[in-house]
Motif scaffolding. Structure first.
Motif, PDB file in Angstrom:
ATOM      1  N   GLU A 177       0.826  -1.205   0.000  1.00 46.15           N
ATOM      2  CA  GLU A 177       0.000   0.000   0.000  1.00 46.15           C
ATOM      3  C   GLU A 177       0.861   1.255   0.000  1.00 46.15           C
ATOM      4  O   GLU A 177       0.536   2.250  -0.682  1.00 46.15           O
ATOM      5  CB  GLU A 177      -0.924  -0.005   1.223  1.00 46.15           C
ATOM      6  CG  GLU A 177      -1.928   1.133   1.229  1.00 46.15           C
ATOM      7  CD  GLU A 177      -2.942   1.000   2.360  1.00 46.15           C
ATOM      8  OE1 GLU A 177      -3.736   1.921   2.535  1.00 46.15           O
ATOM      9  OE2 GLU A 177      -2.911  -0.039   3.055  1.00 46.15           O
ATOM     10  N   ASN A 178       1.968   1.231   0.725  1.00 38.52           N
ATOM     11  CA  ASN A 178       2.818   2.409   0.832  1.00 38.52           C
ATOM     12  C   ASN A 178       3.637   2.670  -0.434  1.00 38.52           C
ATOM     13  O   ASN A 178       3.930   3.821  -0.777  1.00 38.52           O
ATOM     14  CB  ASN A 178       3.764   2.277   2.025  1.00 38.52           C
ATOM     15  CG  ASN A 178       3.024   2.318   3.357  1.00 38.52           C
ATOM     16  OD1 ASN A 178       1.908   2.829   3.443  1.00 38.52           O
ATOM     17  ND2 ASN A 178       3.645   1.767   4.393  1.00 38.52           N
ATOM     18  N   HIS A 179       4.029   1.607  -1.147  1.00 37.68           N
ATOM     19  CA  HIS A 179       4.981   1.771  -2.241  1.00 37.68           C
ATOM     20  C   HIS A 179       4.400   1.567  -3.647  1.00 37.68           C
ATOM     21  O   HIS A 179       4.993   2.032  -4.622  1.00 37.68           O
ATOM     22  CB  HIS A 179       6.162   0.805  -2.058  1.00 37.68           C
ATOM     23  CG  HIS A 179       7.030   1.139  -0.884  1.00 37.68           C
ATOM     24  ND1 HIS A 179       6.748   0.705   0.387  1.00 37.68           N
ATOM     25  CD2 HIS A 179       8.171   1.880  -0.790  1.00 37.68           C
ATOM     26  CE1 HIS A 179       7.684   1.150   1.232  1.00 37.68           C
ATOM     27  NE2 HIS A 179       8.560   1.872   0.522  1.00 37.68           N
ATOM     28  N   TYR A 180       3.273   0.840  -3.723  1.00 35.93           N
ATOM     29  CA  TYR A 180       2.816   0.475  -5.066  1.00 35.93           C
ATOM     30  C   TYR A 180       1.400   0.950  -5.385  1.00 35.93           C
ATOM     31  O   TYR A 180       0.832   0.548  -6.388  1.00 35.93           O
ATOM     32  CB  TYR A 180       2.884  -1.046  -5.254  1.00 35.93           C
ATOM     33  CG  TYR A 180       4.271  -1.606  -5.057  1.00 35.93           C
ATOM     34  CD1 TYR A 180       5.269  -1.393  -6.003  1.00 35.93           C
ATOM     35  CD2 TYR A 180       4.580  -2.336  -3.914  1.00 35.93           C
ATOM     36  CE1 TYR A 180       6.544  -1.896  -5.819  1.00 35.93           C
ATOM     37  CE2 TYR A 180       5.861  -2.843  -3.722  1.00 35.93           C
ATOM     38  CZ  TYR A 180       6.829  -2.620  -4.674  1.00 35.93           C
ATOM     39  OH  TYR A 180       8.093  -3.109  -4.491  1.00 35.93           O
ATOM     40  N   GLY A 182       0.170   3.686  -6.520  1.00 36.60           N
ATOM     41  CA  GLY A 182       0.025   4.375  -7.805  1.00 36.60           C
ATOM     42  C   GLY A 182       0.402   3.529  -9.003  1.00 36.60           C
ATOM     43  O   GLY A 182       0.167   3.945 -10.152  1.00 36.60           O
ATOM     44  N   GLN A 183       0.951   2.339  -8.776  1.00 36.08           N
ATOM     45  CA  GLN A 183       1.418   1.515  -9.890  1.00 36.08           C
ATOM     46  C   GLN A 183       0.450   0.396 -10.258  1.00 36.08           C
ATOM     47  O   GLN A 183       0.677  -0.319 -11.226  1.00 36.08           O
ATOM     48  CB  GLN A 183       2.786   0.915  -9.545  1.00 36.08           C
ATOM     49  CG  GLN A 183       3.849   1.965  -9.239  1.00 36.08           C
ATOM     50  CD  GLN A 183       5.168   1.342  -8.845  1.00 36.08           C
ATOM     51  OE1 GLN A 183       5.542   0.275  -9.363  1.00 36.08           O
ATOM     52  NE2 GLN A 183       5.906   1.999  -7.951  1.00 36.08           N
ATOM     53  N   LEU A 184      -0.606   0.195  -9.472  1.00 34.08           N
ATOM     54  CA  LEU A 184      -1.566  -0.868  -9.746  1.00 34.08           C
ATOM     55  C   LEU A 184      -2.859  -0.284 -10.293  1.00 34.08           C
ATOM     56  O   LEU A 184      -3.297   0.800  -9.884  1.00 34.08           O
ATOM     57  CB  LEU A 184      -1.875  -1.664  -8.474  1.00 34.08           C
ATOM     58  CG  LEU A 184      -0.763  -2.551  -7.909  1.00 34.08           C
ATOM     59  CD1 LEU A 184      -1.222  -3.200  -6.615  1.00 34.08           C
ATOM     60  CD2 LEU A 184      -0.372  -3.636  -8.915  1.00 34.08           C
ATOM     61  N   ALA A 185      -3.440  -1.010 -11.246  1.00 37.32           N
ATOM     62  CA  ALA A 185      -4.744  -0.590 -11.770  1.00 37.32           C
ATOM     63  C   ALA A 185      -5.777  -0.685 -10.659  1.00 37.32           C
ATOM     64  O   ALA A 185      -5.640  -1.471  -9.717  1.00 37.32           O
ATOM     65  CB  ALA A 185      -5.128  -1.473 -12.948  1.00 37.32           C
ATOM     66  N   ALA A 186      -6.844   0.092 -10.802  1.00 34.98           N
ATOM     67  CA  ALA A 186      -7.872   0.158  -9.758  1.00 34.98           C
ATOM     68  C   ALA A 186      -8.470  -1.208  -9.475  1.00 34.98           C
ATOM     69  O   ALA A 186      -8.696  -1.576  -8.314  1.00 34.98           O
ATOM     70  CB  ALA A 186      -8.961   1.145 -10.164  1.00 34.98           C
ATOM     71  N   GLU A 187      -8.734  -1.984 -10.555  1.00 38.11           N
ATOM     72  CA  GLU A 187      -9.348  -3.299 -10.333  1.00 38.11           C
ATOM     73  C   GLU A 187      -8.401  -4.249  -9.611  1.00 38.11           C
ATOM     74  O   GLU A 187      -8.825  -5.136  -8.869  1.00 38.11           O
ATOM     75  CB  GLU A 187      -9.830  -3.920 -11.662  1.00 38.11           C
ATOM     76  CG  GLU A 187      -8.733  -4.223 -12.680  1.00 38.11           C
ATOM     77  CD  GLU A 187      -8.482  -3.041 -13.619  1.00 38.11           C
ATOM     78  OE1 GLU A 187      -7.942  -3.275 -14.707  1.00 38.11           O
ATOM     79  OE2 GLU A 187      -8.848  -1.903 -13.248  1.00 38.11           O
ATOM     80  N   HIS A 188      -7.092  -4.069  -9.826  1.00 34.96           N
ATOM     81  CA  HIS A 188      -6.126  -4.901  -9.113  1.00 34.96           C
ATOM     82  C   HIS A 188      -5.986  -4.449  -7.657  1.00 34.96           C
ATOM     83  O   HIS A 188      -5.782  -5.273  -6.758  1.00 34.96           O
ATOM     84  CB  HIS A 188      -4.759  -4.846  -9.808  1.00 34.96           C
ATOM     85  CG  HIS A 188      -4.764  -5.452 -11.159  1.00 34.96           C
ATOM     86  ND1 HIS A 188      -3.861  -5.102 -12.148  1.00 34.96           N
ATOM     87  CD2 HIS A 188      -5.575  -6.398 -11.725  1.00 34.96           C
ATOM     88  CE1 HIS A 188      -4.109  -5.797 -13.242  1.00 34.96           C
ATOM     89  NE2 HIS A 188      -5.142  -6.594 -13.000  1.00 34.96           N
ATOM     90  N   TRP A 189      -6.077  -3.139  -7.468  1.00 35.87           N
ATOM     91  CA  TRP A 189      -5.959  -2.628  -6.101  1.00 35.87           C
ATOM     92  C   TRP A 189      -7.116  -3.089  -5.220  1.00 35.87           C
ATOM     93  O   TRP A 189      -6.978  -3.233  -4.014  1.00 35.87           O
ATOM     94  CB  TRP A 189      -5.885  -1.107  -6.113  1.00 35.87           C
ATOM     95  CG  TRP A 189      -5.484  -0.579  -4.766  1.00 35.87           C
ATOM     96  CD1 TRP A 189      -6.250   0.068  -3.879  1.00 35.87           C
ATOM     97  CD2 TRP A 189      -4.211  -0.721  -4.167  1.00 35.87           C
ATOM     98  NE1 TRP A 189      -5.540   0.362  -2.741  1.00 35.87           N
ATOM     99  CE2 TRP A 189      -4.274  -0.121  -2.894  1.00 35.87           C
ATOM    100  CE3 TRP A 189      -2.998  -1.292  -4.587  1.00 35.87           C
ATOM    101  CZ2 TRP A 189      -3.174  -0.072  -2.043  1.00 35.87           C
ATOM    102  CZ3 TRP A 189      -1.918  -1.244  -3.733  1.00 35.87           C
ATOM    103  CH2 TRP A 189      -2.016  -0.642  -2.463  1.00 35.87           C
ATOM    104  N   GLU A 190      -8.258  -3.397  -5.825  1.00 39.82           N
ATOM    105  CA  GLU A 190      -9.407  -3.917  -5.073  1.00 39.82           C
ATOM    106  C   GLU A 190      -9.062  -5.251  -4.417  1.00 39.82           C
ATOM    107  O   GLU A 190      -9.536  -5.566  -3.332  1.00 39.82           O
ATOM    108  CB  GLU A 190     -10.618  -4.088  -5.996  1.00 39.82           C
ATOM    109  CG  GLU A 190     -11.257  -2.773  -6.413  1.00 39.82           C
ATOM    110  CD  GLU A 190     -12.459  -2.980  -7.317  1.00 39.82           C
ATOM    111  OE1 GLU A 190     -12.820  -4.172  -7.541  1.00 39.82           O
ATOM    112  OE2 GLU A 190     -13.024  -1.986  -7.787  1.00 39.82           O
ATOM    113  N   PHE A 191      -8.216  -6.050  -5.111  1.00 37.19           N
ATOM    114  CA  PHE A 191      -7.814  -7.325  -4.532  1.00 37.19           C
ATOM    115  C   PHE A 191      -7.012  -7.089  -3.247  1.00 37.19           C
ATOM    116  O   PHE A 191      -7.167  -7.805  -2.249  1.00 37.19           O
ATOM    117  CB  PHE A 191      -6.970  -8.136  -5.518  1.00 37.19           C
ATOM    118  CG  PHE A 191      -7.701  -8.523  -6.763  1.00 37.19           C
ATOM    119  CD1 PHE A 191      -9.049  -8.849  -6.726  1.00 37.19           C
ATOM    120  CD2 PHE A 191      -7.048  -8.555  -7.985  1.00 37.19           C
ATOM    121  CE1 PHE A 191      -9.724  -9.217  -7.882  1.00 37.19           C
ATOM    122  CE2 PHE A 191      -7.714  -8.924  -9.142  1.00 37.19           C
ATOM    123  CZ  PHE A 191      -9.064  -9.241  -9.094  1.00 37.19           C
ATOM    124  N   VAL A 192      -6.136  -6.078  -3.254  1.00 43.68           N
ATOM    125  CA  VAL A 192      -5.349  -5.761  -2.070  1.00 43.68           C
ATOM    126  C   VAL A 192      -6.261  -5.294  -0.936  1.00 43.68           C
ATOM    127  O   VAL A 192      -6.098  -5.683   0.226  1.00 43.68           O
ATOM    128  CB  VAL A 192      -4.292  -4.685  -2.396  1.00 43.68           C
ATOM    129  CG1 VAL A 192      -3.513  -4.291  -1.144  1.00 43.68           C
ATOM    130  CG2 VAL A 192      -3.333  -5.194  -3.474  1.00 43.68           C
TER     131      VAL A 192
END
Length: 370
Positions: A177-180, A182-192
């Protein structure tokens, strides 16, 4: 080797009145028909020596002996030979004391003026069977307590083993969350985000499980507990949730009770926290009240939340049972089980009064101060 069924029942009579002893012996000889063998001594020391030698199946005990005070006779026998069933012999004016003797551990008592053969035989047989049943129950209780302690230990170990990798996974997700971000697509960030949500829920469940496993093994010290102070502690802990939901939490004057402060704080924290969590569309409204009756306090936590179906009023106190939508409301399903254990540790009971859509009132009893 003689079968137990054919062995005579050996009865030791402890009686220093020769007339009473003769009457009892005559009754037993007449009614015993050879399967009862009677021995008689006049002093408590003689009785204890004979019991030390073994092979006595039942004891007919007069409490008023020349070498023992009436209040000391039964405790001395039970302290030395708790395995022997005891029938207390009493006169009419000792009747109340004899009743107390049974409450202290004697199997039965007989009034000397009412004695007859069949009554003596029935009482002896009853005392022997009752003592056997008592010993079996004590054995079962010890086995059950041992099994419960093993389960608690297992739960505690598993919870600790699970908590460590959860901490690692949570830390890894925090790094992502702290480092990546801005580098992940929104749909991928939902998995996190879903993983984070699951980790938080599982961590809460592990913490609840640890608390649940500790609750039964701890032997809490009891003292005077100001329930208003306990409420304030819960209120401070829940302040973020109260602010987020615009909850209104009020209380009537609350009593001082006899209990364990840490556990009673946890009890209010869980009940008020649930009242806020399981709210409907309107902001939560929670009200705590107390009523004194029959030497105890009954405290109530009332809310305006979702309510509970009648068939679930008992189930909700079982561990891991959740009766509301698990996808919408996070929780471990252990909180109310923990509440029940706390209340039972204090000799009280807990129950819920509720209808779906009309809120719930959780009630529990606690001992009065002193």
């Amino acid at each position: 080797m003689e079968d137990d069924e054919s062995k005579p029942i050996r009865v030791l009579l402890v009686e220093d009145n020769s007339t009473h002893a003769h009457v009892i012996e005559r009754h037993l000889k007449k009614a015993g028909q050879g399967f009862l063998v009677l021995e008689q001594v006049q002093r408590l020391e003689q009785a204890l020596e004979r019991l030390d030698a073994g092979d006595i199946d039942a004891l007919l005990l007069d409490l008023a002996l020349a070498d023992s005070e009436i209040n000391d006779t039964l405790p001395r026998v039970m302290g030395a030979h708790d395995e022997v069933p005891i029938i207390v012999l009493t006169s009419l004016d000792d009747l109340e004391f004899a009743t107390r003797a049974v409450a202290l551990g004697a199997q039965d008592f007989l009034v000397k003026s009412d004695l007859n053969g069949p009554l003596l035989v029935r009482s002896i047989n009853y005392a022997i069977e009752r003592k056997k049943t008592q010993k079996r129950l004590e054995s079962y209780a010890a086995e059950l307590e041992s099994s419960i302690e093993q389960l608690r230990g297992f739960a505690h170990t598993v919870a600790h083993e699970v908590k460590s990798p959860l901490t690692v996974v949570s830390a890894c997700l925090q790094v992502m969350e702290n480092h990546y971000r801005g580098q992940l697509a929104a749909e991928h960030w939902e998995f996190v985000e879903d993983a984070n949500k699951s980790i938080r829920g599982l961590t809460a469940m592990v913490n609840d499980l640890l608390e649940f496993s500790r609750m039964g093994s701890d032997r809490p010290s009891f003292e005077e507990v100001d329930m208003e102070a306990a409420f304030y502690h819960a209120y401070v802990c829940l302040r973020p949730a109260i602010k987020d939901t615009n909850a209104v939490v009020k209380h009537d004057p609350l009593p001082t009770v006899r209990g364990n402060e840490v556990q009673l704080r946890q009890l209010l924290l869980n009940l008020v926290g649930n009242a806020i969590k399981y709210c409907g569309d309107d902001p939560p409204e929670v009200h705590i009240s107390a009523e004194e009756s029959d030497g105890k306090w009954t405290l109530s936590v009332r809310d305006n939340g979702l309510g509970i179906q009648p068939e679930d009023h008992q189930r909700i106190f079982e561990a891991f049972v959740r009766v509301h939508n698990q996808n919408e409301i996070q929780g471990s399903g252990i909180g109310l089980s923990l509440c029940q254990r706390i209340v039972e540790n204090h000799g009280g009971r807990i129950w819920v009064e509720s209808e779906p859509g009309k809120g719930s009132t959780f009630c529990f009893t606690l001992p009065k101060d002193g």
